[in-house]
Design an enzyme around this catalytic site. Structure first.
Site, PDB file in Angstrom:
ATOM      1  N   ALA A 261      39.446  50.738  30.428  1.00  0.00           N
ATOM      2  CA  ALA A 261      39.966  49.462  29.917  1.00  0.00           C
ATOM      3  C   ALA A 261      39.962  48.388  31.004  1.00  0.00           C
ATOM      4  O   ALA A 261      40.179  48.690  32.175  1.00  0.00           O
ATOM      5  CB  ALA A 261      41.384  49.665  29.394  1.00  0.00           C
ATOM      6  N   CYS A 390      40.661  48.457  42.979  1.00  0.00           N
ATOM      7  CA  CYS A 390      40.866  47.031  43.259  1.00  0.00           C
ATOM      8  C   CYS A 390      42.049  46.874  44.214  1.00  0.00           C
ATOM      9  O   CYS A 390      42.920  46.033  44.003  1.00  0.00           O
ATOM     10  CB  CYS A 390      41.057  46.232  41.984  1.00  0.00           C
TER      11      CYS A 390
END
Length: 486
Positions: A261, A390
């Site tokens: 997602a 990230c």
């Protein structure tokens, strides 16, 4: 705020330089608390306490600003890069009312377009009528979004539709919904025009979801992508697009995206495969799985199959010869696997409000290892596994690579193509040659500078590409090949 333009946001009350309404920003707990995270401890042992503290402060300052470029990925399954670039130039010229801003095609990540962000702009006159938005909404506005009604926390008492208002972000989360004024710490985001009155925004009878404030003078000038070329492009950070190219999926292969997602990398993988083959996307949250399906449909990609499933449980065995096609999966059944792992997010930009705790930061490493272990078992011999995050912590990146190479002798670290990031960080016991095979995107390694239209027009194409590669989100990529069966 728009689900399409909102970038992932975390929560330290550190306002961008030149934007703060408070004279001294408050440091986040992970910078001042005695319980400093393990990753920072390891960096301290390598760099020394003073240099580590300086780098940490620099990083937090960078993370509070948006990247120097807005980056969009062209859906090459439907259109050519040139065609979309031409359409986008027309759209930006319309949005910016004739202000000419260049659009660059990245030379190494060929399906990515780069648009310079102009700002921070300091000559914007603040209005007496104010609107306060939540931190997540504020982060999206800094990247070009308009203000959507659900993100609005407060509006001035007599605000009417059509009023010019100043928009601020509540960086400490202390503004109460529906307040008529707010005196807490806030960051000025720019001016806009109210689409609704205050009474309409906070109506209890019929909650609204559309645009509440249309930004006309944002502090950072960046195009809005709300309903702009929706099937032809996808708003995506540069390192996030590099990942799919490093994976290098081929038509006809079976690919697994373990933590997929909202589907940016999933749809990129499918496009690179020319929509030929099978891309399995997993996520354990139902509404996120629906978002993957929506993005696949929006981009007209048919080879994606999304399942609501916990990736740590994706390994199973086929009983009685029955193959369902969904999870759990048989061992060694995928040609390539992307593990874009859940992480602390200490690379997302802009984030003006952080409240990381030691428990939160250190909670991800065990989960990442569980997912990695499953990925290795699901990967065919000769297959490729790409691990990415990230975040910029050593514990979630280089330490995980060092652990994986020891835990799984069947894996070999591989060079990456394209390689536009920097090498890995020292401190996890990896050799210099191994560090060179990693990609670490650390925005704090270059000076933080504002950009005006004159500097953009005077800059060479090479200099702008160099800046786009450096001044982006914090990110990490490692590529492995599985040499033998386990």
């Amino acid at each position: 705020m728009s689900p399409r333009t909102c970038q992932a946001a975390a929560k330290c009350s550190r306002a961008p330089a030149g934007l703060a309404e408070v004279p001294v920003p408050v440091k986040c707990r992970c910078a001042t608390d005695s319980r400093v995270g393990s990753a920072r401890d390891k960096i301290v042992t390598v760099l020394g306490a003073q240099e580590a503290e300086r780098k940490f402060e620099t990083l937090l300052n960078y993370l509070s600003h948006p990247p120097a470029f807005t980056t969009v990925r062209v859906n090459t399954h439907l259109a050519s890069v040139k065609h979309v670039k031409d359409l986008l130039l027309e759209e930006i010229n319309k949005q910016f009312k004739g202000l000419s801003v260049p659009i660059l095609q990245h030379p190494d990540v060929w399906d990515m377009l780069l648009i310079p962000v102009i700002g921070p702009r300091k000559n914007i006159n603040k209005q007496p009528s104010e609107v306060i938005v939540g931190a997540h909404c504020g982060n999206a506005v800094l990247r070009g979004a308009h203000v959507y009604v659900p993100g609005i926390m407060s509006a001035s008492r007599f605000m009417k539709a059509g009023d010019v208002v100043s928009v601020y972000s509540d960086i400490e989360g202390k503004c109460k919904k529906g307040a008529k004024e707010f005196d807490g710490k806030k960051v000025f985001l720019g001016n806009g025009i109210s689409e609704l009155s205050r009474n309409e925004m906070f109506s209890l009878s019929s909650p609204l979801k559309g645009i509440g404030i249309r930004m006309t003078e944002p502090v950072y000038l960046s195009p809005s992508f709300d309903n702009v070329l929706s099937s032809a492009l996808f708003l995506q950070n540069l390192p996030s697009a590099v990942v799919s190219h490093v994976l290098n999926p081929q038509p006809g292969e079976k690919i697994l995206d373990m933590c997929a997602a909202p589907g940016g990398k999933t749809t990129h993988i499918a496009a690179l495969m020319h929509d030929q083959g099978e891309v399995i996307a997993l996520d354990k949250i139902p509404n996120k799985v629906e978002k993957i399906k929506q993005n696949a449909a929006l981009l007209h990609l048919n080879c994606i199959r999304a399942f609501c499933y916990n990736g740590t449980k994706a390994l199973g065995k086929v009983e009685n010869g029955q193959v369902t096609g969904g999870p759990p999966f048989s061992p060694e059944s995928f040609d390539r696997i992307l593990l874009d792992a859940p992480c602390s997010g200490m690379g997302q930009r802009p984030n003006m409000a952080y409240t990381w705790t030691l428990k939160e930061v250190t909670s991800y490493q065990p989960l990442q290892r569980k997912l990695f272990t499953v990925a290795v078992q699901l990967l065919k011999p000769g297959g490729v596994l790409v691990y990415s995050t990230c975040t910029v912590t050593l514990a979630e990146n280089e330490e995980q690579v060092a652990w994986a190479l020891k835990a799984f002798p069947c894996l070999q670290l591989q060079p990456q193509e394209p390689h536009v990031g920097g090498p890995g960080m020292v401190g996890a016991g990896l050799s210099l040659d191994q560090l060179k095979q990693l990609q670490r995107f650390d925005p704090s390694i270059i000076p933080l500078k504002g950009t005006d239209i004159t500097s953009v027009r005077n800059a060479s194409r090479e200099d702008m590409i160099w800046l786009a590669n450096k001044d982006c989100i914090g990110f990490f990529i490692a590529k492995f090949v599985k040499c033998e069966s386990v």
